[in-house]
Enzyme design. Sequence first.
Site, PDB file in Angstrom:
ATOM      1  N   ARG A 275     -93.231 -33.042 -79.652  1.00 54.20           N
ATOM      2  CA  ARG A 275     -94.017 -34.263 -79.777  1.00 54.20           C
ATOM      3  C   ARG A 275     -95.137 -34.267 -78.739  1.00 54.20           C
ATOM      4  O   ARG A 275     -94.932 -33.855 -77.601  1.00 54.20           O
ATOM      5  CB  ARG A 275     -93.134 -35.492 -79.545  1.00 54.20           C
ATOM      6  CG  ARG A 275     -91.936 -35.586 -80.475  1.00 54.20           C
ATOM      7  CD  ARG A 275     -91.057 -36.748 -80.059  1.00 54.20           C
ATOM      8  NE  ARG A 275     -89.841 -36.819 -80.878  1.00 54.20           N
ATOM      9  CZ  ARG A 275     -88.873 -37.712 -80.689  1.00 54.20           C
ATOM     10  NH1 ARG A 275     -88.976 -38.586 -79.692  1.00 54.20           N
ATOM     11  NH2 ARG A 275     -87.809 -37.719 -81.463  1.00 54.20           N
TER      12      ARG A 275
ATOM     13  N   ARG B 166     -98.059 -34.645 -67.514  1.00 54.91           N
ATOM     14  CA  ARG B 166     -98.984 -35.659 -67.008  1.00 54.91           C
ATOM     15  C   ARG B 166     -98.515 -36.228 -65.667  1.00 54.91           C
ATOM     16  O   ARG B 166     -99.335 -36.528 -64.784  1.00 54.91           O
ATOM     17  CB  ARG B 166     -99.149 -36.775 -68.038  1.00 54.91           C
ATOM     18  CG  ARG B 166     -99.913 -36.321 -69.285  1.00 54.91           C
ATOM     19  CD  ARG B 166     -99.819 -37.359 -70.385  1.00 54.91           C
ATOM     20  NE  ARG B 166    -100.325 -38.648 -69.950  1.00 54.91           N
ATOM     21  CZ  ARG B 166    -100.097 -39.805 -70.579  1.00 54.91           C
ATOM     22  NH1 ARG B 166     -99.336 -39.809 -71.681  1.00 54.91           N
ATOM     23  NH2 ARG B 166    -100.594 -40.934 -70.130  1.00 54.91           N
TER      24      ARG B 166
ATOM     25  N   ASP C 205     -97.955 -37.057 -77.059  1.00 53.15           N
ATOM     26  CA  ASP C 205     -98.123 -38.498 -76.929  1.00 53.15           C
ATOM     27  C   ASP C 205     -99.462 -38.954 -77.501  1.00 53.15           C
ATOM     28  O   ASP C 205    -100.344 -38.144 -77.795  1.00 53.15           O
ATOM     29  CB  ASP C 205     -98.041 -38.901 -75.454  1.00 53.15           C
ATOM     30  CG  ASP C 205     -96.712 -38.529 -74.831  1.00 53.15           C
ATOM     31  OD1 ASP C 205     -95.680 -38.734 -75.492  1.00 53.15           O
ATOM     32  OD2 ASP C 205     -96.718 -38.037 -73.680  1.00 53.15           O
TER      33      ASP C 205
END
Length: 255
Positions: free
Chosen positions: A50, A204, A52
């Site tokens: 996945r 991140r 974001d």
Amino acid sequence: MRTIKLVIAYDGTGYCGWQRQTNGPSIQQELERAASIICNRQITVHGAGRTDAGVHAVGMTAHFSIATALSCRVLQKGLNALLPEDIRITAAEDEATGFHARFSALAKTYRYTFFTGPVLCPLRRLTTYHLPYPVSLEAITACLEIICGTHDFSSFETAGSRDKSRTSGRGAIRTIFRATIEEADPGFFQLLITGDGFLRHMVRNLAGTLLEVGRGKRDVPEFSAILQARDRNLAGATAPAHGLTLLKVHYRYDW
């Protein structure tokens, strides 16, 4: 039944992420819509992972299974004709039975791009984090050497990343095979990280903390202590999504 592997590039700006959701358009949703039209049946597309909302990709992979005589070239061309302009299939090929885009993957490589000059070219604003301050590459490199190897990355894990009540599995332990920083163009820097998996917002969160070290807000020993503490509250802020790009999903030891 054939297993079709796709390599996908996309600008994630206008999407709520890879995974199909009810609160906005997703990359998976668009791919399934296009594939279902071409194959004349409901298609489920399985991604390698996945990304974001706002995160980009040049090498996301996915697969779906279908009984069709259409060639991969025709499937690729048809999908690109039906997909929005900010999503493109860069490759389509048959894979062996049993291939799974997620579970067959050995590693992923992410790139985080930031710019330290006073004025960012507007053409790069959607893929680059503008940080108009001097940054020490030496300090960041020292921190990258620390994260290489196998560690518990709880300090860089956003809440909701996994079910912490589970007693099986690897928890927050991940292995980083390679981590470097380089200047791509004057003032433009790329943080490159290859690992066997990543927790939610892990890259991140790492980038945000590394940039604080680069700016002198933290030092290298403090970064090392944060990693060992396994406490998200001690790490830095989450870096903006638009600076992050999934470069490649590895199915061979080629990093």
